[in-house]
Design a protein around this motif. Structure first.
Motif, PDB file in Angstrom:
ATOM      1  N   ASN A  61       0.818  -0.744   0.304  1.00 16.36           N
ATOM      2  CA  ASN A  61      -0.098  -0.147   0.357  1.00 16.36           C
ATOM      3  C   ASN A  61       1.191   1.311   0.301  1.00 16.36           C
ATOM      4  O   ASN A  61      -0.019   2.475   0.170  1.00 16.36           O
ATOM      5  CB  ASN A  61      -1.009  -0.406   1.224  1.00 16.36           C
ATOM      6  CG  ASN A  61      -0.516   0.082   2.431  1.00 16.36           C
ATOM      7  OD1 ASN A  61       0.919   0.462   2.293  1.00 16.36           O
ATOM      8  ND2 ASN A  61      -0.948   0.071   3.114  1.00 16.36           N
ATOM      9  N   ALA A  62       2.084   1.243  -0.218  1.00 24.87           N
ATOM     10  CA  ALA A  62       2.636   2.036  -0.262  1.00 24.87           C
ATOM     11  C   ALA A  62       2.867   3.472  -1.251  1.00 24.87           C
ATOM     12  O   ALA A  62       2.754   4.709  -0.769  1.00 24.87           O
ATOM     13  CB  ALA A  62       4.550   1.679  -0.660  1.00 24.87           C
ATOM     14  N   PRO A  63       1.329   2.687  -2.315  1.00 22.13           N
ATOM     15  CA  PRO A  63       1.616   4.130  -3.269  1.00 22.13           C
ATOM     16  C   PRO A  63       0.090   5.388  -2.710  1.00 22.13           C
ATOM     17  O   PRO A  63      -0.308   6.195  -3.279  1.00 22.13           O
ATOM     18  CB  PRO A  63       0.876   3.431  -4.188  1.00 22.13           C
ATOM     19  CG  PRO A  63       1.725   2.182  -4.484  1.00 22.13           C
ATOM     20  CD  PRO A  63       2.067   2.125  -3.596  1.00 22.13           C
ATOM     21  N   ALA A  64      -0.237   4.207  -1.951  1.00 21.84           N
ATOM     22  CA  ALA A  64      -1.373   5.430  -0.498  1.00 21.84           C
ATOM     23  C   ALA A  64      -1.122   6.779  -0.360  1.00 21.84           C
ATOM     24  O   ALA A  64      -0.540   6.306   0.493  1.00 21.84           O
ATOM     25  CB  ALA A  64      -2.568   3.972  -0.593  1.00 21.84           C
ATOM     26  N   ALA A  65      -2.135   7.278  -0.461  1.00 18.24           N
ATOM     27  CA  ALA A  65      -1.884   7.605   1.223  1.00 18.24           C
ATOM     28  C   ALA A  65      -2.385   8.372   1.954  1.00 18.24           C
ATOM     29  O   ALA A  65      -1.911   8.311   3.135  1.00 18.24           O
ATOM     30  CB  ALA A  65      -2.389   9.725   0.321  1.00 18.24           C
ATOM     31  N   ALA A  66      -3.125   7.468   1.830  1.00 23.20           N
ATOM     32  CA  ALA A  66      -3.711   7.138   3.734  1.00 23.20           C
ATOM     33  C   ALA A  66      -4.408   5.614   3.845  1.00 23.20           C
ATOM     34  O   ALA A  66      -4.583   5.011   2.444  1.00 23.20           O
ATOM     35  CB  ALA A  66      -4.662   8.416   3.793  1.00 23.20           C
ATOM     36  N   ALA A  67      -4.025   5.256   5.034  1.00 20.61           N
ATOM     37  CA  ALA A  67      -4.782   4.193   5.098  1.00 20.61           C
ATOM     38  C   ALA A  67      -5.996   4.538   6.524  1.00 20.61           C
ATOM     39  O   ALA A  67      -5.914   5.207   6.954  1.00 20.61           O
ATOM     40  CB  ALA A  67      -3.863   2.686   6.139  1.00 20.61           C
ATOM     41  N   HIS A  68      -7.370   3.661   5.700  1.00 18.22           N
ATOM     42  CA  HIS A  68      -8.197   3.781   6.540  1.00 18.22           C
ATOM     43  C   HIS A  68      -9.257   2.833   7.151  1.00 18.22           C
ATOM     44  O   HIS A  68      -8.750   1.400   6.842  1.00 18.22           O
ATOM     45  CB  HIS A  68      -9.575   4.670   5.495  1.00 18.22           C
ATOM     46  CG  HIS A  68      -8.901   5.689   5.038  1.00 18.22           C
ATOM     47  ND1 HIS A  68      -9.083   6.806   5.468  1.00 18.22           N
ATOM     48  CD2 HIS A  68      -8.507   6.036   3.576  1.00 18.22           C
ATOM     49  CE1 HIS A  68      -8.159   8.159   5.071  1.00 18.22           C
ATOM     50  NE2 HIS A  68      -8.487   7.380   3.834  1.00 18.22           N
ATOM     51  N   ASP A 109      -7.573   6.491  11.668  1.00 13.79           N
ATOM     52  CA  ASP A 109      -7.972   6.538   9.855  1.00 13.79           C
ATOM     53  C   ASP A 109      -7.529   7.581   9.266  1.00 13.79           C
ATOM     54  O   ASP A 109      -7.449   8.883   9.862  1.00 13.79           O
ATOM     55  CB  ASP A 109      -9.728   6.974  10.416  1.00 13.79           C
ATOM     56  CG  ASP A 109     -10.481   6.735   9.134  1.00 13.79           C
ATOM     57  OD1 ASP A 109     -10.115   5.217   8.464  1.00 13.79           O
ATOM     58  OD2 ASP A 109     -10.611   8.015   8.879  1.00 13.79           O
ATOM     59  N   GLY A 110      -6.770   7.128   8.462  1.00 12.93           N
ATOM     60  CA  GLY A 110      -6.499   8.350   7.351  1.00 12.93           C
ATOM     61  C   GLY A 110      -5.139   8.679   7.469  1.00 12.93           C
ATOM     62  O   GLY A 110      -4.351   9.273   7.120  1.00 12.93           O
ATOM     63  N   ILE A 111      -4.115   7.973   8.529  1.00 11.39           N
ATOM     64  CA  ILE A 111      -2.959   7.553   8.574  1.00 11.39           C
ATOM     65  C   ILE A 111      -1.678   7.529   7.192  1.00 11.39           C
ATOM     66  O   ILE A 111      -2.547   5.995   6.360  1.00 11.39           O
ATOM     67  CB  ILE A 111      -2.638   7.030   9.816  1.00 11.39           C
ATOM     68  CG1 ILE A 111      -0.445   6.963   9.883  1.00 11.39           C
ATOM     69  CG2 ILE A 111      -2.444   5.503   9.555  1.00 11.39           C
ATOM     70  CD1 ILE A 111      -0.693   6.431  11.340  1.00 11.39           C
ATOM     71  N   PRO A 168     -13.268  -0.851  -1.589  1.00 12.84           N
ATOM     72  CA  PRO A 168     -14.619   0.558  -1.440  1.00 12.84           C
ATOM     73  C   PRO A 168     -14.137   1.387  -0.128  1.00 12.84           C
ATOM     74  O   PRO A 168     -14.706   2.430   0.434  1.00 12.84           O
ATOM     75  CB  PRO A 168     -16.196   0.032  -2.169  1.00 12.84           C
ATOM     76  CG  PRO A 168     -15.891  -1.420  -1.638  1.00 12.84           C
ATOM     77  CD  PRO A 168     -14.511  -1.628  -2.306  1.00 12.84           C
ATOM     78  N   TYR A 169     -14.263  -0.222   1.273  1.00  9.94           N
ATOM     79  CA  TYR A 169     -14.022   0.654   2.198  1.00  9.94           C
ATOM     80  C   TYR A 169     -12.384   1.131   2.727  1.00  9.94           C
ATOM     81  O   TYR A 169     -12.950   1.894   3.545  1.00  9.94           O
ATOM     82  CB  TYR A 169     -14.287  -0.810   2.979  1.00  9.94           C
ATOM     83  CG  TYR A 169     -15.424  -1.796   2.915  1.00  9.94           C
ATOM     84  CD1 TYR A 169     -16.170  -1.276   3.521  1.00  9.94           C
ATOM     85  CD2 TYR A 169     -15.661  -2.855   1.745  1.00  9.94           C
ATOM     86  CE1 TYR A 169     -18.366  -1.482   2.864  1.00  9.94           C
ATOM     87  CE2 TYR A 169     -16.521  -3.105   2.077  1.00  9.94           C
ATOM     88  CZ  TYR A 169     -17.663  -3.138   2.517  1.00  9.94           C
ATOM     89  OH  TYR A 169     -18.622  -3.499   1.897  1.00  9.94           O
ATOM     90  N   CYS A 170     -11.677   1.166   1.723  1.00  9.61           N
ATOM     91  CA  CYS A 170     -10.240   1.554   1.783  1.00  9.61           C
ATOM     92  C   CYS A 170     -10.398   2.724   0.884  1.00  9.61           C
ATOM     93  O   CYS A 170      -9.940   3.937   1.842  1.00  9.61           O
ATOM     94  CB  CYS A 170      -9.098   1.059   0.820  1.00  9.61           C
ATOM     95  SG  CYS A 170      -8.536  -0.863   1.996  1.00  9.61           S
ATOM     96  N   LEU A 204       3.706   2.139   9.359  1.00  3.25           N
ATOM     97  CA  LEU A 204       4.553   1.199   9.429  1.00  3.25           C
ATOM     98  C   LEU A 204       5.747   1.633   9.973  1.00  3.25           C
ATOM     99  O   LEU A 204       6.206   0.765  11.105  1.00  3.25           O
ATOM    100  CB  LEU A 204       4.858   0.914   7.981  1.00  3.25           C
ATOM    101  CG  LEU A 204       3.901  -0.519   7.699  1.00  3.25           C
ATOM    102  CD1 LEU A 204       5.311  -0.253   5.888  1.00  3.25           C
ATOM    103  CD2 LEU A 204       3.207  -1.213   7.920  1.00  3.25           C
ATOM    104  N   LYS A 205       6.180   3.104  10.457  1.00  3.09           N
ATOM    105  CA  LYS A 205       7.433   3.198  11.501  1.00  3.09           C
ATOM    106  C   LYS A 205       6.506   3.514  12.489  1.00  3.09           C
ATOM    107  O   LYS A 205       7.814   3.262  13.723  1.00  3.09           O
ATOM    108  CB  LYS A 205       7.878   4.834  10.639  1.00  3.09           C
ATOM    109  CG  LYS A 205       8.612   5.624  11.452  1.00  3.09           C
ATOM    110  CD  LYS A 205       8.992   7.079  10.868  1.00  3.09           C
ATOM    111  CE  LYS A 205      10.353   7.849  11.540  1.00  3.09           C
ATOM    112  NZ  LYS A 205       9.740   8.007  12.911  1.00  3.09           N
ATOM    113  N   ALA A 206       6.114   3.469  12.793  1.00  6.71           N
ATOM    114  CA  ALA A 206       5.459   3.679  14.329  1.00  6.71           C
ATOM    115  C   ALA A 206       5.241   2.368  14.818  1.00  6.71           C
ATOM    116  O   ALA A 206       5.654   2.075  15.602  1.00  6.71           O
ATOM    117  CB  ALA A 206       4.498   3.983  14.816  1.00  6.71           C
TER     118      ALA A 206
END
Length: 328
Positions: free
Chosen positions: A46-53, A59-61, A139-141, A67-69
């Motif tokens: 998921n590296a190309p994505a701007a955010a994970a939901h 939400d939105g990180i 759609p959920y992501c 992953l760093k955290a």
């Protein structure tokens, strides 16, 4: 001696893959005072994505920030993160050896593989470059971010009709692109029409981008259909190559969506001592589900190690007791 002070040749667990499943599993294990090394090549899907939901309280990180955290948390409890690519695993007495591209090897009593999957996308001009940005699959992501916008759904297989219905929930402006397939049947066409989903006529030739944003789907006829996002159901192929030396291979998923590594509900594979978690075994798991699977697998692994250690202690106790009795 504290478990985290053991020599690296005496590890409890090697985790192959440092995504959310692997790091969640590692965190659970190190908090149970297990010695753990995480080997990660640094190529999250998921590296190309701007955010994970969908991840509660986060939400939105950005995925890389998450992953760093996670790496910092694992390291904070004494786990070790190794930036390298695991290329092979083989059994040894009492455990497993994992070898890396960089020439390192790690021996552990148990193995957790969380190497994820690769997305096989249609060979359409411009599609791969937009993947994870405005070419989407879940759609959920990503659905909320494209709500009410014109959305295209590219038919790639049996999941595409379901995908069209899901994205219709998010926007009244959805277009279905049969592409090279036969198109929807009579029943499907009726459902699409009832929901106001347009059906494009013709093969998709490419994507048009303006100002670094998806602007339209271009048909082979030259017709441009304006869209701001394109939903695609890729073929999912688990990255299970590191398991081949253990006799484990990827197999076709029963739903026909790709290839996966079989496991039970805890992630245990057909090889005792080897667990899998995340997308390598659950092809459709999002970030929250992958994280939960890592925790579940880690708990099962720790329970297995606890039972093994208890059995060894009982055997030693009986031998000692027998020695005392003989001395009398």
């Amino acid at each position: 001696m504290n478990a985290m002070e053991k020599n690296l040749s005496e590890l409890d667990v090697v985790v192959v893959g440092g995504g959310v499943a692997g790091l969640s599993g590692a965190l659970t294990l190190v908090r149970s005072r297990r010695s753990v090394v995480v080997v990660d090549s640094g190529e999250p899907r998921n590296a190309p994505a701007a955010a994970a939901h969908g991840l509660l309280s986060r939400d939105g990180i950005p995925p890389l920030e998450l992953l760093k955290a996670g790496r910092e948390e694992v390291a904070g409890y004494g786990g070790r993160i190794v930036s390298d690519r695991a290329v092979a695993a083989r059994p040894v007495d009492g455990g497993f050896v994992v070898e890396t591209e960089g020439g390192s090897s790690f021996t552990a009593r148990r193995l957790l593989v969380t190497t994820g999957l690769a997305d096989e996308l249609p060979a359409i001009d411009g599609l791969r470059e937009r993947w994870g940005r405005d070419v989407l699959h879940c759609p959920y992501c990503h659905g909320w971010e494209v709500r009410d916008l014109p959305i295209g759904v590219l038919a790639t297989g049996p999941a595409s009709m379901h995908q069209a219905l899901l994205f219709r929930q998010l926007s009244p402006r959805v277009t279905y692109f049969p592409h090279t397939g036969p198109g929807p049947d009579a029943e499907q066409s009726e459902r699409l029409a009832a929901l106001g989903i347009a059906v494009a006529d013709g093969e998709v030739a490419g994507l048009d981008v303006e100002d670094d944003r998806l602007a339209a789907v271009r048909l082979s006829s030259g017709v441009r259909v304006p869209v701001s996002a394109l939903a695609v159901a890729p073929r999912f192929v688990a990255r299970g190559g590191v398991l081949s030396g253990l006799g484990l291979t990827v197999v076709e998923h029963p739903m026909g969506v790709g290839m996966y590594v079989e496991s039970d509900d805890s992630g245990l594979t057909g090889v005792p001592g080897v667990w899998v978690a995340g997308n390598v075994t659950d092809l459709m798991a999002g970030v929250p589900a992958a994280a939960a699977a890592g925790v579940r697998a880690a708990a099962a692994m720790n329970a297995d190690l606890v039972a093994t250690d208890a059995d060894a202690a009982v055997a030693a106790y009986r031998k000692s007791a027998a020695g005392v009795a003989d001395a009398r």
